[in-house]
Motif scaffolding. Structure first.
Motif, PDB file in Angstrom:
ATOM      1  N   PRO A 184       0.785  -1.237   0.000  1.00 29.73           N
ATOM      2  CA  PRO A 184       0.000   0.000   0.000  1.00 29.73           C
ATOM      3  C   PRO A 184       0.813   1.282   0.000  1.00 29.73           C
ATOM      4  O   PRO A 184       0.466   2.232  -0.726  1.00 29.73           O
ATOM      5  CB  PRO A 184      -0.842  -0.130   1.284  1.00 29.73           C
ATOM      6  N   VAL A 185       1.891   1.362   0.769  1.00 35.04           N
ATOM      7  CA  VAL A 185       2.657   2.611   0.848  1.00 35.04           C
ATOM      8  C   VAL A 185       3.207   2.977  -0.526  1.00 35.04           C
ATOM      9  O   VAL A 185       3.136   4.140  -0.958  1.00 35.04           O
ATOM     10  CB  VAL A 185       3.790   2.481   1.883  1.00 35.04           C
ATOM     11  N   ARG A 186       3.735   2.015  -1.246  1.00 29.04           N
ATOM     12  CA  ARG A 186       4.307   2.282  -2.572  1.00 29.04           C
ATOM     13  C   ARG A 186       3.219   2.708  -3.553  1.00 29.04           C
ATOM     14  O   ARG A 186       3.397   3.663  -4.320  1.00 29.04           O
ATOM     15  CB  ARG A 186       5.010   1.026  -3.090  1.00 29.04           C
ATOM     16  N   VAL A 187       2.079   2.007  -3.542  1.00 34.91           N
ATOM     17  CA  VAL A 187       1.000   2.338  -4.472  1.00 34.91           C
ATOM     18  C   VAL A 187       0.416   3.707  -4.148  1.00 34.91           C
ATOM     19  O   VAL A 187       0.147   4.514  -5.048  1.00 34.91           O
ATOM     20  CB  VAL A 187      -0.083   1.248  -4.439  1.00 34.91           C
ATOM     21  N   LEU A 188       0.229   3.999  -2.873  1.00 32.79           N
ATOM     22  CA  LEU A 188      -0.322   5.295  -2.480  1.00 32.79           C
ATOM     23  C   LEU A 188       0.604   6.428  -2.888  1.00 32.79           C
ATOM     24  O   LEU A 188       0.147   7.514  -3.287  1.00 32.79           O
ATOM     25  CB  LEU A 188      -0.568   5.325  -0.972  1.00 32.79           C
ATOM     26  N   TYR A 189       1.906   6.213  -2.792  1.00 36.37           N
ATOM     27  CA  TYR A 189       2.863   7.242  -3.201  1.00 36.37           C
ATOM     28  C   TYR A 189       2.695   7.555  -4.682  1.00 36.37           C
ATOM     29  O   TYR A 189       2.661   8.726  -5.084  1.00 36.37           O
ATOM     30  CB  TYR A 189       4.291   6.772  -2.916  1.00 36.37           C
ATOM     31  N   GLN A 190       2.586   6.523  -5.522  1.00 36.66           N
ATOM     32  CA  GLN A 190       2.419   6.748  -6.949  1.00 36.66           C
ATOM     33  C   GLN A 190       1.094   7.436  -7.247  1.00 36.66           C
ATOM     34  O   GLN A 190       1.020   8.342  -8.093  1.00 36.66           O
ATOM     35  CB  GLN A 190       2.503   5.426  -7.702  1.00 36.66           C
ATOM     36  N   LEU A 191       0.036   7.044  -6.541  1.00 31.45           N
ATOM     37  CA  LEU A 191      -1.267   7.670  -6.758  1.00 31.45           C
ATOM     38  C   LEU A 191      -1.241   9.147  -6.376  1.00 31.45           C
ATOM     39  O   LEU A 191      -1.878   9.981  -7.043  1.00 31.45           O
ATOM     40  CB  LEU A 191      -2.343   6.932  -5.956  1.00 31.45           C
ATOM     41  N   GLU A 192      -0.500   9.481  -5.340  1.00 32.74           N
ATOM     42  CA  GLU A 192      -0.406  10.883  -4.932  1.00 32.74           C
ATOM     43  C   GLU A 192       0.330  11.713  -5.986  1.00 32.74           C
ATOM     44  O   GLU A 192       0.035  12.906  -6.164  1.00 32.74           O
ATOM     45  CB  GLU A 192       0.294  10.996  -3.582  1.00 32.74           C
ATOM     46  N   GLN A 193       1.282  11.093  -6.693  1.00 34.15           N
ATOM     47  CA  GLN A 193       1.962  11.814  -7.768  1.00 34.15           C
ATOM     48  C   GLN A 193       0.983  12.169  -8.878  1.00 34.15           C
ATOM     49  O   GLN A 193       1.135  13.202  -9.550  1.00 34.15           O
ATOM     50  CB  GLN A 193       3.099  10.963  -8.337  1.00 34.15           C
ATOM     51  N   TRP A 194      -0.018  11.334  -9.096  1.00 31.40           N
ATOM     52  CA  TRP A 194      -1.002  11.576 -10.147  1.00 31.40           C
ATOM     53  C   TRP A 194      -2.147  12.475  -9.694  1.00 31.40           C
ATOM     54  O   TRP A 194      -2.615  13.321 -10.452  1.00 31.40           O
ATOM     55  CB  TRP A 194      -1.575  10.244 -10.635  1.00 31.40           C
ATOM     56  N   LEU A 195      -2.632  12.269  -8.462  1.00 33.09           N
ATOM     57  CA  LEU A 195      -3.847  12.950  -8.007  1.00 33.09           C
ATOM     58  C   LEU A 195      -3.586  14.105  -7.058  1.00 33.09           C
ATOM     59  O   LEU A 195      -4.472  14.936  -6.841  1.00 33.09           O
ATOM     60  CB  LEU A 195      -4.773  11.948  -7.304  1.00 33.09           C
ATOM     61  N   GLY A 196      -2.385  14.154  -6.474  1.00 27.80           N
ATOM     62  CA  GLY A 196      -2.123  15.124  -5.434  1.00 27.80           C
ATOM     63  C   GLY A 196      -2.600  14.612  -4.085  1.00 27.80           C
ATOM     64  O   GLY A 196      -3.192  13.534  -3.979  1.00 27.80           O
ATOM     65  N   PRO A 197      -2.366  15.391  -3.011  1.00 23.37           N
ATOM     66  CA  PRO A 197      -2.739  14.944  -1.647  1.00 23.37           C
ATOM     67  C   PRO A 197      -4.228  15.119  -1.373  1.00 23.37           C
ATOM     68  O   PRO A 197      -4.646  15.931  -0.547  1.00 23.37           O
ATOM     69  CB  PRO A 197      -1.890  15.848  -0.751  1.00 23.37           C
ATOM     70  N   VAL A 198      -5.072  14.362  -2.049  1.00 21.32           N
ATOM     71  CA  VAL A 198      -6.525  14.485  -1.900  1.00 21.32           C
ATOM     72  C   VAL A 198      -6.969  13.774  -0.614  1.00 21.32           C
ATOM     73  O   VAL A 198      -6.326  12.825  -0.149  1.00 21.32           O
ATOM     74  CB  VAL A 198      -7.254  13.891  -3.122  1.00 21.32           C
ATOM     75  N   PRO A 199      -8.075  14.220  -0.002  1.00 21.02           N
ATOM     76  CA  PRO A 199      -8.543  13.608   1.258  1.00 21.02           C
ATOM     77  C   PRO A 199      -8.799  12.107   1.139  1.00 21.02           C
ATOM     78  O   PRO A 199      -8.593  11.374   2.098  1.00 21.02           O
ATOM     79  CB  PRO A 199      -9.844  14.376   1.551  1.00 21.02           C
ATOM     80  N   LEU A 200      -9.265  11.649  -0.020  1.00 22.24           N
ATOM     81  CA  LEU A 200      -9.546  10.225  -0.187  1.00 22.24           C
ATOM     82  C   LEU A 200      -8.288   9.390   0.027  1.00 22.24           C
ATOM     83  O   LEU A 200      -8.327   8.342   0.684  1.00 22.24           O
ATOM     84  CB  LEU A 200     -10.122   9.961  -1.584  1.00 22.24           C
ATOM     85  N   LEU A 201      -7.162   9.832  -0.511  1.00 27.35           N
ATOM     86  CA  LEU A 201      -5.910   9.099  -0.330  1.00 27.35           C
ATOM     87  C   LEU A 201      -5.485   9.093   1.133  1.00 27.35           C
ATOM     88  O   LEU A 201      -4.998   8.081   1.638  1.00 27.35           O
ATOM     89  CB  LEU A 201      -4.810   9.708  -1.205  1.00 27.35           C
ATOM     90  N   GLU A 202      -5.670  10.221   1.815  1.00 30.68           N
ATOM     91  CA  GLU A 202      -5.294  10.302   3.229  1.00 30.68           C
ATOM     92  C   GLU A 202      -6.148   9.350   4.064  1.00 30.68           C
ATOM     93  O   GLU A 202      -5.642   8.657   4.953  1.00 30.68           O
ATOM     94  CB  GLU A 202      -5.444  11.739   3.725  1.00 30.68           C
ATOM     95  N   SER A 203      -7.451   9.325   3.798  1.00 25.36           N
ATOM     96  CA  SER A 203      -8.341   8.438   4.543  1.00 25.36           C
ATOM     97  C   SER A 203      -8.012   6.979   4.270  1.00 25.36           C
ATOM     98  O   SER A 203      -7.967   6.149   5.191  1.00 25.36           O
ATOM     99  CB  SER A 203      -9.789   8.743   4.166  1.00 25.36           C
ATOM    100  N   LEU A 204      -7.773   6.653   3.001  1.00 27.08           N
ATOM    101  CA  LEU A 204      -7.451   5.279   2.635  1.00 27.08           C
ATOM    102  C   LEU A 204      -6.124   4.851   3.249  1.00 27.08           C
ATOM    103  O   LEU A 204      -5.991   3.716   3.726  1.00 27.08           O
ATOM    104  CB  LEU A 204      -7.412   5.147   1.119  1.00 27.08           C
ATOM    105  N   ALA A 205      -5.156   5.751   3.258  1.00 26.04           N
ATOM    106  CA  ALA A 205      -3.857   5.433   3.853  1.00 26.04           C
ATOM    107  C   ALA A 205      -4.001   5.137   5.342  1.00 26.04           C
ATOM    108  O   ALA A 205      -3.379   4.199   5.870  1.00 26.04           O
ATOM    109  CB  ALA A 205      -2.886   6.590   3.631  1.00 26.04           C
ATOM    110  N   ALA A 206      -4.845   5.909   6.059  1.00 25.17           N
ATOM    111  CA  ALA A 206      -5.045   5.682   7.488  1.00 25.17           C
ATOM    112  C   ALA A 206      -5.723   4.341   7.748  1.00 25.17           C
ATOM    113  O   ALA A 206      -5.360   3.607   8.674  1.00 25.17           O
ATOM    114  CB  ALA A 206      -5.866   6.821   8.078  1.00 25.17           C
ATOM    115  N   THR A 207      -6.723   4.012   6.930  1.00 24.26           N
ATOM    116  CA  THR A 207      -7.424   2.735   7.086  1.00 24.26           C
ATOM    117  C   THR A 207      -6.477   1.560   6.869  1.00 24.26           C
ATOM    118  O   THR A 207      -6.458   0.608   7.656  1.00 24.26           O
ATOM    119  CB  THR A 207      -8.598   2.655   6.098  1.00 24.26           C
ATOM    120  N   LEU A 208      -5.683   1.622   5.809  1.00 24.83           N
ATOM    121  CA  LEU A 208      -4.770   0.521   5.504  1.00 24.83           C
ATOM    122  C   LEU A 208      -3.665   0.409   6.540  1.00 24.83           C
ATOM    123  O   LEU A 208      -3.248  -0.699   6.900  1.00 24.83           O
ATOM    124  CB  LEU A 208      -4.182   0.712   4.107  1.00 24.83           C
ATOM    125  N   ALA A 209      -3.187   1.545   7.038  1.00 21.93           N
ATOM    126  CA  ALA A 209      -2.132   1.507   8.058  1.00 21.93           C
ATOM    127  C   ALA A 209      -2.625   0.839   9.333  1.00 21.93           C
ATOM    128  O   ALA A 209      -1.874   0.133  10.010  1.00 21.93           O
ATOM    129  CB  ALA A 209      -1.640   2.919   8.346  1.00 21.93           C
TER     130      ALA A 209
END
Length: 395
Positions: free
Chosen positions: A217-242
């Protein structure tokens, strides 16, 4: 007279029935510990409920011949969501419910004829809680249930996680007329269909990269943030997965984020997940679920309560997975009942009284209805019947 079950159906032997019941009981114990209450949705529902607003294809429904359009449930979520939004509307939210039962699906067999499959499911639904905390609870509950099943390291369980909103965000820059086709190409893992779309090269290259983006997840989320920026959905998903990394690691469950993953039924509009294990021949999906706020909204007029998330276990898939890894020696460890036999027909009453004593002490025992001449004959019969031993009563 037909001597075989209907195409797609199966006869279960006593051992399989016992295994199914044991697994359902294990799962139910965990659900109750987490505060979930049992419900029993009907097997027969109106087709508009079963279709879940088009989320389930009509061809997969088993229709009934009736005065109104009825069918057999293909899954448990829609009937529970309907009941929660009607008969249980006055109960405080969130509602924590669980159920188990047989589901039915229609499909076309290899020969082109219609077949009906039966599947025993056990699962939970958390209704009326729109926050990400509900998604986090469901993933932790899923792992707590998995901990009771007895999966082995060779099963290599993997928790595959995706998000409907994440995929929509990634497709937002694709021309509207191409989004549906692009979504299908991604979720079907079809690079040829993706290459055939009329898209600018930059968009096609990104989608080609997306189709292979899955893993830690950490690697995939990093790549997604490069494409989408630091959107709230990514932050919420990162917290859930962590939050699930530690309990998942303790169970040997690998967590994999796949932005293009979508379940078989199009019920879900938020977090989605599937638990996959390695079987003897191929990967086996034993559980799946996700968030389905839109489905609840179809039944519930109160937008504040239009939220739901849940999962279901495929009980028979788990049974077959565990049975394939069980050695004959381990399978023989479970003791059978005692065989209570008498020397003469007149001893039947004494044999029944002896059985009652055993039953009163919580021990299983079955009656030998024919007289046995001696202990050796009773022992032989007990061995043939798979009993733990024989209790022979002399004349």
């Amino acid at each position: 007279m037909a001597l075989q079950p209907a195409a797609g159906a199966r006869d279960l032997n006593p051992g399989q029935v016992d295994s199914n019941r044991r697994l359902c009981d294990l799962l139910a114990t965990v659900y109750r510990l987490w505060g979930y209450q049992e419900v029993a949705p009907p097997t027969i529902e109106r087709l508009d409920t079963l279709e879940a607003g088009g989320a389930i294809a009509e061809r997969e429904l088993v229709r009934l011949a009736a005065d109104e359009p009825l069918g057999l449930r293909p899954e448990l979520t829609a009937p529970i969501a309907r009941a929660a939004s009607t008969r249980m509307l006055g109960r405080p939210r969130p509602l924590r419910l669980w159920a188990s039962g047989t589901t039915f699906r229609s499909f076309i067999g290899d020969g082109g004829g219609q077949r009906i499959s039966e599947q025993l499911q056990s699962g939970v639904e958390l209704l009326g809680e729109p926050s990400a905390a509900a998604d986090t609870e469901l993933l932790h509950l899923l792992l707590a249930a998995v901990a009771t099943l007895g999966l082995a390291s060779e099963h290599r369980p993997t928790l595959l996680v995706g998000h409907h909103g994440l995929l929509s965000a990634l497709l937002s820059q694709v021309p509207a007329e191409q989004r549906s086709a692009a979504r299908h190409a991604l979720t079907d893992f079809d690079p040829l269909a993706l290459a055939a779309l009329s898209l600018p090269d930059s968009q096609r290259q990104r989608l080609m990269a997306l189709i292979g983006l899955r893993g830690e997840p950490v690697r995939v989320l990093y790549q997604l943030e490069q494409w989408l920026g630091p959107v709230p959905l990514l932050e919420s998903l990162a917290a859930t997965l962590a939050s699930v990394q530690e309990p998942a690691g303790a169970l040997g469950v690998r967590v994999q984020l796949d932005p293009t993953f979508q379940p078989h039924f199009d019920l879900y509009d938020g977090l989605v997940f599937k638990l996959v294990c390695q079987g003897s021949d191929a990967p086996v999906a034993i559980a799946s679920g996700g968030r389905y706020d839109g489905l609840v909204g179809r039944f519930c007029s109160d937008t504040a309560q239009a939220a739901g998330t849940g999962f279901g276990f495929d009980v028979e898939a788990i049974r077959d997975l565990l049975d394939s890894a069980t050695t004959p020696e381990a399978a023989a460890e479970a003791p059978g009942p005692w065989l209570v036999a008498s020397a003469t027909a007149a001893g039947l009453g004494a044999a029944l009284r002896r059985m009652a004593e055993l039953h009163g002490g919580g021990e299983a025992a079955e009656l030998c209805t024919q007289p046995c001449t001696d202990q050796a004959a009773a022992d032989q019969l007990a061995a043939e019947r798979g009993c733990r031993g024989a209790l022979w009563l002399a004349a």
